[in-house]
Design a protein around this motif. Structure first.
Motif, PDB file in Angstrom:
ATOM      1  N   ARG A   1       8.606  -8.059   2.939  1.00  0.00           N
ATOM      2  CA  ARG A   1       7.659  -6.997   2.589  1.00  0.00           C
ATOM      3  C   ARG A   1       8.010  -6.418   1.218  1.00  0.00           C
ATOM      4  O   ARG A   1       9.179  -6.354   0.832  1.00  0.00           O
TER       5      ARG A   1
ATOM      6  N   ASN B   1       5.689  -2.694  -5.644  1.00  0.00           N
ATOM      7  CA  ASN B   1       6.013  -4.114  -5.854  1.00  0.00           C
ATOM      8  C   ASN B   1       7.256  -4.324  -6.723  1.00  0.00           C
ATOM      9  O   ASN B   1       7.410  -5.365  -7.360  1.00  0.00           O
TER      10      ASN B   1
ATOM     11  N   THR C   1      -1.248  -3.258  -5.121  1.00  0.00           N
ATOM     12  CA  THR C   1      -0.384  -3.221  -3.934  1.00  0.00           C
ATOM     13  C   THR C   1      -1.061  -3.744  -2.674  1.00  0.00           C
ATOM     14  O   THR C   1      -0.431  -3.829  -1.626  1.00  0.00           O
ATOM     15  N   THR C   2      -2.351  -4.101  -2.764  1.00  0.00           N
ATOM     16  CA  THR C   2      -3.049  -4.651  -1.600  1.00  0.00           C
ATOM     17  C   THR C   2      -3.749  -5.947  -1.998  1.00  0.00           C
ATOM     18  O   THR C   2      -4.058  -6.175  -3.174  1.00  0.00           O
ATOM     19  N   ASP C   3      -4.027  -6.779  -1.011  1.00  0.00           N
ATOM     20  CA  ASP C   3      -4.735  -8.036  -1.286  1.00  0.00           C
ATOM     21  C   ASP C   3      -6.127  -7.765  -1.833  1.00  0.00           C
ATOM     22  O   ASP C   3      -6.623  -8.502  -2.688  1.00  0.00           O
TER      23      ASP C   3
ATOM     24  N   GLN D   1      -7.089  -5.245  -3.703  1.00  0.00           N
ATOM     25  CA  GLN D   1      -6.970  -4.879  -5.114  1.00  0.00           C
ATOM     26  C   GLN D   1      -6.715  -6.112  -5.981  1.00  0.00           C
ATOM     27  O   GLN D   1      -7.301  -6.274  -7.058  1.00  0.00           O
TER      28      GLN D   1
END
Length: 558
Positions: free
Chosen positions: A106, A111, A493-495, A497
């Protein structure tokens, strides 16, 4: 940090111009030798694997090139049969990577922190327990000895909060480099910590965590036997005998004649040469990358978008790729299909390249080009003409270029051939000393962002005359909007995005055509099911078909 290197740097794992050379191995005339019913030598619990090496010294250091361990090494991200990575990177089912020594991971802190939870109960083949200390030791060694760091892994710190957890920290957001970060082979601290200079360590009797271990070695072959104490379910194929051949021709002969059960080599005219020889023979090259015409965007006429669009409209990609048996590029995004289907922006799903010669000519005329008496378009007193530079030794590229010369002539563009040497091609393209070339000299990680980052990132622009150190963006694409998107991507930070940013990059690629995709290339796998079944295939595309431990663990005796 990048995976991109000279296409001549690392043998089979490098693509682009080198891919052309490998894919263009000479056609083989093989007659009279039919495979025996029993396949290769050895019992049903032994598979013979055809590998390529001209330097089979007893060196198994996984961080050195051109050694015996290379014979058992699939590619970066797939480890080998003795030493294993944290994660098995899937180059066929993109994004569906396989937990390995790390069972979960994770990202956090924007990131800039990667936490990996490790498997429990893993042991080295000498019986010593594997732990996070081994991982920390391995990565610390790579940082201390850059010559070993073939994947270009960069990090700030690596620590082990517990025996089953490792934490990496990075100076900047680094999720986009995940595939490299987790792909290093992990070596045992209790052995390697006694080595004074690991850059010279031969590691003749390797101790790994993998599904197989070394039993026999000779100058021509090596025998791996099943690790009876392996942490996963034991391999059902008890032995793998790797035989070294100096070139594709030798590997192909062994496969055709039933002397080898498994390989990863291009086979010219595979249907006649290989598949027709036995119902047990199989050949699959899952698409893994795209090659095409790379323009120098700072030289006329390819600096003119209208010219690039006319070329893209006018060429018959099926014929260009077909000159060497390569499938035509389809998606206007340039991404290899169908592997990258999930990464295609909604606006471009199902939108493919189409040939329209009339529209190509009209595009040029609308841009102010007029047809001259010589049959070619002109503008400003200059004929619409450019050269294409490639090594004369790469006969497959020559075959494709001959087709391109004829096709471009049909739409009023003169293409001339400017051959060079294998030694000089990288210098010329890196400095921008060319009109155009073919291929794309990078080895992108199996992610859509990496594909674009390596080929069109404006932040990697270098002026003509100054060499691009990583062979990225050799066409010298400049675009302020794209430059900003490439800067924003690592911060996502998200898929969702990340995909939104990727959608924007794809739009810029389609509208600006910084280079012109022509055909796809694949990773070649060849195997016989006479002695084992369970190989990946178009009907079951779970992983790359080249010899690798993920597949070996799924094989069952026939």
């Amino acid at each position: 940090m990048t995976t991109s290197q000279s296409p001549l740097a690392s043998g089979m794992t490098r693509r682009g111009l080198l891919a052309g050379a490998l894919a263009g191995a000479g056609s083989l005339a093989l007659y009279g030798c039919q495979p025996s019913a029993g396949g290769s030598s050895g019992g049903s619990d032994t598979l013979t694997v055809a590998g390529q090496s001209d330097n089979l010294a007893r060196t198994f250091n996984p961080f050195l090139p051109n050694t015996a361990q290379g014979l058992t090494y699939a590619s970066p991200g797939q480890g080998n049969f003795i030493y294993e990575p944290l994660v098995q990177i899937n180059t066929v089912d993109i994004g569906h990577d396989i937990p390995w020594l790390a069972k979960a991971w994770r990202w956090s802190d924007g990131n800039k922190t990667l936490t990996c939870d490790l498997q429990s109960g893993v042991k080295w083949t000498d019986g010593t327990a594997f732990s996070a200390d081994d991982v920390v030791f391995t990565y610390t060694m790579l940082k201390k000895f850059p010559a070993l760091n073939m994947l270009g892994i960069e990090f700030t710190t690596v620590t082990a909060p517990s025996p089953t957890q490792v934490v990496f920290t990075f100076a900047t957001p680094s999720e986009q480099f995940f595939t490299n970060i987790v792909s290093s082979a992990i070596v045992p601290k209790h052995i390697w910590s006694t080595v004074k200079d690991p850059t010279k360590y031969v590691d003749s009797d390797p101790v790994g965590t993998g599904p197989y271990q070394l039993k026999q070695f000779s100058a021509q072959s090596l025998l791996l036997v099943r690790n009876e104490n392996y942490w996963q379910a034991k391999a059902q194929i008890k032995q793998l005998r790797f035989v070294a051949y100096k070139d594709n021709e030798g590997m192909t002969n062994a496969l055709v004649q039933g002397q080898a059960d498994w390989g990863g080599t291009y086979i010219a005219n595979a249907e006649k040469t290989y598949l027709s020889r036995s119902k047990d023979y199989h050949y699959w090259a899952p698409l893994a990358g795209t090659d095409g015409l790379i323009p120098n965007l700072e030289r006329w006429p390819l600096s003119d978008l209208a010219v690039r669009r006319a070329i893209s409209l006018g060429v018959n990609r099926k014929q260009v790729g077909g000159a060497t048996g390569s499938p035509p590029a389809t998606s206007v995004t340039g991404l290899p299909m169908p592997a990258y289907t999930s990464s295609i922006a909604p606006a471009y799903k199902g939108v493919d390249f189409t040939q329209d010669v009339a529209k190509a000519r009209q595009t040029l005329e609308d841009a102010g080009y007029t047809k001259g008496g010589d049959g070619y378009y002109h503008k400003g007193g200059k004929r619409l003409e450019f050269s294409i530079t490639f090594p004369s030794a790469y006969t497959d590229i020559a075959s494709r270029v001959q087709v391109l010369v004829s096709q471009l002539k049909d739409i009023g563009i003169k293409l001339t051939i400017d051959t060079t040497t294998v030694t000089d091609i990288n210098t010329l393209t890196a400095k921008g000393d060319f009109d155009s070339t073919m291929g794309y000299p990078v080895d992108s990680a199996p992610r859509a962002f990496s594909y674009y980052n390596d080929t069109i990132n404006p932040n990697l622009y270098y002026p003509i005359g100054k060499a691009t150190p990583t062979y990225q963006n050799i066409e010298r694409f400049k675009n302020d909007e794209a430059a900003q998107l490439f800067k924003e991507y690592p911060k996502a930070t998200t898929d969702a995005q990340r995909q939104q940013i990727l959608d924007g990059i794809e739009k810029i690629f389609v509208e600006n055509l910084p280079w012109i995709p022509m055909f796809y290339w694949g990773t070649y796998g060849n195997w016989s099911t006479a002695k084992a079944t369970g190989f990946p295939s178009p009907d079951n595309p779970y992983f790359s078909p080249v010899p690798n431990p993920v597949v070996a663990l799924r094989l069952k005796p026939a």
